[in-house]
Design an enzyme around this catalytic site. Sequence first.
Site, PDB file in Angstrom:
ATOM      1  N   HIS A  37       0.837  -1.202   0.000  1.00  0.00           N
ATOM      2  CA  HIS A  37       0.000   0.000   0.000  1.00  0.00           C
ATOM      3  C   HIS A  37       0.873   1.254   0.000  1.00  0.00           C
ATOM      4  O   HIS A  37       0.633   2.201  -0.759  1.00  0.00           O
ATOM      5  CB  HIS A  37      -0.867   0.057   1.268  1.00  0.00           C
ATOM      6  CG  HIS A  37      -1.906  -1.014   1.385  1.00  0.00           C
ATOM      7  ND1 HIS A  37      -2.036  -1.817   2.491  1.00  0.00           N
ATOM      8  CD2 HIS A  37      -2.888  -1.406   0.533  1.00  0.00           C
ATOM      9  CE1 HIS A  37      -3.056  -2.647   2.336  1.00  0.00           C
ATOM     10  NE2 HIS A  37      -3.585  -2.434   1.137  1.00  0.00           N
ATOM     11  N   LYS A  61     -16.595  -6.814   6.698  1.00  0.00           N
ATOM     12  CA  LYS A  61     -15.370  -7.604   6.511  1.00  0.00           C
ATOM     13  C   LYS A  61     -14.775  -8.112   7.829  1.00  0.00           C
ATOM     14  O   LYS A  61     -13.785  -8.824   7.801  1.00  0.00           O
ATOM     15  CB  LYS A  61     -14.325  -6.769   5.767  1.00  0.00           C
ATOM     16  CG  LYS A  61     -14.407  -6.913   4.253  1.00  0.00           C
ATOM     17  CD  LYS A  61     -13.092  -6.472   3.634  1.00  0.00           C
ATOM     18  CE  LYS A  61     -13.038  -6.742   2.145  1.00  0.00           C
ATOM     19  NZ  LYS A  61     -11.774  -6.293   1.559  1.00  0.00           N
ATOM     20  N   ARG A 110      -1.941  -5.800  -8.356  1.00  0.00           N
ATOM     21  CA  ARG A 110      -0.814  -6.693  -8.053  1.00  0.00           C
ATOM     22  C   ARG A 110      -0.608  -7.740  -9.133  1.00  0.00           C
ATOM     23  O   ARG A 110       0.489  -7.994  -9.574  1.00  0.00           O
ATOM     24  CB  ARG A 110      -1.048  -7.388  -6.705  1.00  0.00           C
ATOM     25  CG  ARG A 110      -0.871  -6.480  -5.532  1.00  0.00           C
ATOM     26  CD  ARG A 110      -1.414  -7.101  -4.298  1.00  0.00           C
ATOM     27  NE  ARG A 110      -2.830  -7.398  -4.438  1.00  0.00           N
ATOM     28  CZ  ARG A 110      -3.621  -7.791  -3.469  1.00  0.00           C
ATOM     29  NH1 ARG A 110      -3.139  -7.971  -2.276  1.00  0.00           N
ATOM     30  NH2 ARG A 110      -4.900  -8.020  -3.676  1.00  0.00           N
ATOM     31  N   SER A 148      -2.873  -7.666   2.962  1.00  0.00           N
ATOM     32  CA  SER A 148      -3.106  -7.532   4.408  1.00  0.00           C
ATOM     33  C   SER A 148      -3.479  -8.885   5.005  1.00  0.00           C
ATOM     34  O   SER A 148      -3.057  -9.220   6.120  1.00  0.00           O
ATOM     35  CB  SER A 148      -4.228  -6.525   4.674  1.00  0.00           C
ATOM     36  OG  SER A 148      -3.877  -5.257   4.196  1.00  0.00           O
TER      37      SER A 148
HETATM   38  O1  PNS Z   1      -8.728  -2.727   0.273  1.00  0.00           O
HETATM   39  P1  PNS Z   1      -9.998  -3.227  -0.362  1.00  0.00           P
HETATM   40  O2  PNS Z   1     -10.846  -3.958   0.654  1.00  0.00           O
HETATM   41  O3  PNS Z   1      -9.744  -4.034  -1.591  1.00  0.00           O
HETATM   42  O4  PNS Z   1     -10.810  -1.910  -0.810  1.00  0.00           O
HETATM   43  C1  PNS Z   1     -12.049  -2.014  -1.451  1.00  0.00           C
HETATM   44  C2  PNS Z   1     -12.746  -0.635  -1.547  1.00  0.00           C
HETATM   45  C3  PNS Z   1     -12.808   0.049  -0.194  1.00  0.00           C
HETATM   46  C4  PNS Z   1     -11.956   0.246  -2.481  1.00  0.00           C
HETATM   47  C5  PNS Z   1     -14.161  -0.911  -2.128  1.00  0.00           C
HETATM   48  O5  PNS Z   1     -14.762  -1.926  -1.400  1.00  0.00           O
HETATM   49  C6  PNS Z   1     -15.044   0.316  -2.097  1.00  0.00           C
HETATM   50  O6  PNS Z   1     -14.858   1.259  -2.837  1.00  0.00           O
HETATM   51  N1  PNS Z   1     -16.053   0.297  -1.200  1.00  0.00           N
HETATM   52  C7  PNS Z   1     -16.969   1.384  -0.975  1.00  0.00           C
HETATM   53  C8  PNS Z   1     -18.397   0.980  -1.332  1.00  0.00           C
HETATM   54  C9  PNS Z   1     -18.635   1.136  -2.829  1.00  0.00           C
HETATM   55  O7  PNS Z   1     -18.543   2.210  -3.364  1.00  0.00           O
HETATM   56  N2  PNS Z   1     -18.955   0.014  -3.477  1.00  0.00           N
HETATM   57  C10 PNS Z   1     -19.264  -0.027  -4.877  1.00  0.00           C
HETATM   58  C11 PNS Z   1     -18.047  -0.096  -5.744  1.00  0.00           C
HETATM   59  S1  PNS Z   1     -18.550  -0.215  -7.411  1.00  0.00           S
END
Ligand code: PNS
Length: 180
Positions: A37, A61, A110, A148
Amino acid sequence: MKDKTKELENANKPILQRRKHTLAVCPGSFDPVTYGHLDVIHRAASVFDKVIVAVLKNASKNPLFSIEERKDLLIAVTKDISNVEVDSFDDLLINYMNEKNAHVIIKGLRAVSDFEYELQMASLNRKLNEEIETFFMMSSTQYSYLSSSIVKQIAQYNGPVSDLVPREVEHALQVKFANR
Ligand code: PNS
């Protein structure tokens, strides 16, 4: 073949006329932040004027670290990057972007396995708001295996994580698992 240049130009005119993109949002769970990150955050901060690292309060989560702990760790490890700010959100990313008047999402990629999910999210976000663009940064190769979840698995069994996360995070993991 038909020349599509004009078509593309017209379709994107409102976007092309927008101001320069100086603010980028780097969203994620960051449970906890890893060197992978941090690599993306550093590189984004070298391209954009300001980067907001936005931590999702994703109750679904079942995170190891609370939202405040995740934010505090991010603040500690980005304290020397002057144009990085750490924040959290509990909303659709697109709503958070509107609230911040931000138009660029930064994601790290990644491996090919990340691609399908990220394509889906980027496409949906763009459908929800066509003024928002997702920019992908390929992970540096030394971090392409890092996540993570893997870090938490290793730390849970007292395995070495010093090459994977900053010292503050390593310490926080030790404390967390010692108290479980
Ligand atoms: O580190 P992660 O868990 O891969 O991050 C995922 C994240 C936070 C970027 C994604 O889950 C997100 O944007 N969540 C917010 C809710 C949202 O907007 N969902 C619709 C996406 S199309």
